[in-house]
Scaffold this motif. Structure first.
Motif, PDB file in Angstrom:
ATOM      1  N   VAL A 135       0.857  -1.196   0.000  1.00 39.82           N
ATOM      2  CA  VAL A 135       0.000   0.000   0.000  1.00 39.82           C
ATOM      3  C   VAL A 135       0.890   1.242   0.000  1.00 39.82           C
ATOM      4  O   VAL A 135       1.825   1.335   0.792  1.00 39.82           O
ATOM      5  N   GLN A 139      -0.878   6.788   1.742  1.00 41.77           N
ATOM      6  CA  GLN A 139      -2.127   6.446   2.419  1.00 41.77           C
ATOM      7  C   GLN A 139      -1.977   6.576   3.935  1.00 41.77           C
ATOM      8  O   GLN A 139      -2.893   7.015   4.625  1.00 41.77           O
ATOM      9  N   ILE A 158      -5.667   1.081   5.662  1.00 44.53           N
ATOM     10  CA  ILE A 158      -4.637   0.241   5.046  1.00 44.53           C
ATOM     11  C   ILE A 158      -5.121  -1.176   4.768  1.00 44.53           C
ATOM     12  O   ILE A 158      -5.023  -1.673   3.637  1.00 44.53           O
ATOM     13  N   GLN A 161      -7.448  -1.869   1.849  1.00 47.85           N
ATOM     14  CA  GLN A 161      -6.783  -1.795   0.544  1.00 47.85           C
ATOM     15  C   GLN A 161      -5.857  -2.993   0.317  1.00 47.85           C
ATOM     16  O   GLN A 161      -5.730  -3.484  -0.813  1.00 47.85           O
ATOM     17  N   ALA A 162      -5.208  -3.433   1.382  1.00 50.65           N
ATOM     18  CA  ALA A 162      -4.266  -4.555   1.265  1.00 50.65           C
ATOM     19  C   ALA A 162      -4.976  -5.892   1.108  1.00 50.65           C
ATOM     20  O   ALA A 162      -4.364  -6.875   0.675  1.00 50.65           O
TER      21      ALA A 162
END
Length: 241
Positions: A135, A139, A158, A161-162
């Motif tokens: 990421v 962010q 995080i 998104q990961a």
């Protein structure tokens, strides 16, 4: 001669029909073992995910102590055989006594959940660490600028998104976790492998028992492995764009 040889093989060989009929007679034993394997797989997966997310997140902090603790956990469980961990927990822990009474005594199912969960938690921690590292750092900075703490940044910014990055290797870890539950047979856990081993030894009928055991593991693992491949291909296409 060829026909007689074939007939003899069907009657007396390792694939003789009567051997498979004997196996089907005791189908309930394997059905119970299959459910037992699913149960300990679910328990071990839940533990592995909790530990993996926790230690994987710790490994990405700026706190050297938390990083060191995460590294020690990962290195210990990744670099020691799972079978030894089973022996230590199941046979070694009961030797720890207070006033002559053991304080750590676990059933075979609990031992399997603990050992397999701890073992794969170390691998999932590395998957989480890699996913978080993928990421963009911007962010983190954006979240901190909005007043988020580290734990809030992980939870709301995080990790969501990961997740897509981590899903294929996490699914592969689940496949390996299911197969590694077979190690519970060393402490007489009533899983698929133990059922196949004990039934085949009692009936001197090995090929059908272990063929069925392999089929049951295949039924659990193949859909997950296929899903992991499709997710990986989907992610590659998304990033290529």
């Amino acid at each position: 001669m060829s026909f007689l040889a074939t007939a003899s093989w069907l009657d007396e060989g390792p694939f003789a029909l009567h051997r498979w009929r004997a196996l089907l007679t005791d189908w309930r034993l394997f059905a119970d073992a299959f459910l037992y394997t699913i149960m300990i797989s679910i328990g071990a997966l839940a533990l592995a995910l909790i530990l993996g997310i926790l230690f994987g997140s710790m490994s990405t902090t700026h706190n050297k102590l938390l990083k060191a603790i995460s590294r020690v956990y990962v290195e210990i469980f990744q670099n020691t055989p799972l079978l030894i961990q089973f022996v230590v927990v199941y046979y070694g822990f009961p030797l720890i006594q207070v006033n002559g009474q053991p304080i750590f005594v676990f059933s075979a199912a609990t031992t399997a959940i603990l050992c397999v969960g701890l073992y794969h938690g170390a691998y999932i921690a590395e998957v989480v660490r890699s996913g978080i590292g993928a990421v963009p750092k911007g962010q983190f900075e954006a979240a901190y600028s909005q007043g988020f703490t580290y734990s809030e940044t992980m939870r709301y910014v995080i990790l969501p998104q990961a997740w897509k990055i981590m899903l294929p290797p996490l699914t592969n870890q689940l496949v390996n976790l299911i197969k590694n539950t077979a190690t519970v047979a060393i402490i007489s856990g009533a899983d698929v492998m133990f059922a196949a081993n004990s039934w085949s030894s009692a009936n001197l009928n090995y090929i059908p028992a272990f063929t069925l055991a392999g089929l049951l593991y295949f039924i659990l693992c193949f859909p997950l492995a296929t899903f992991a491949r499709r997710m990986e291909e989907k992610n590659k296409k998304a990033y290529s764009r």
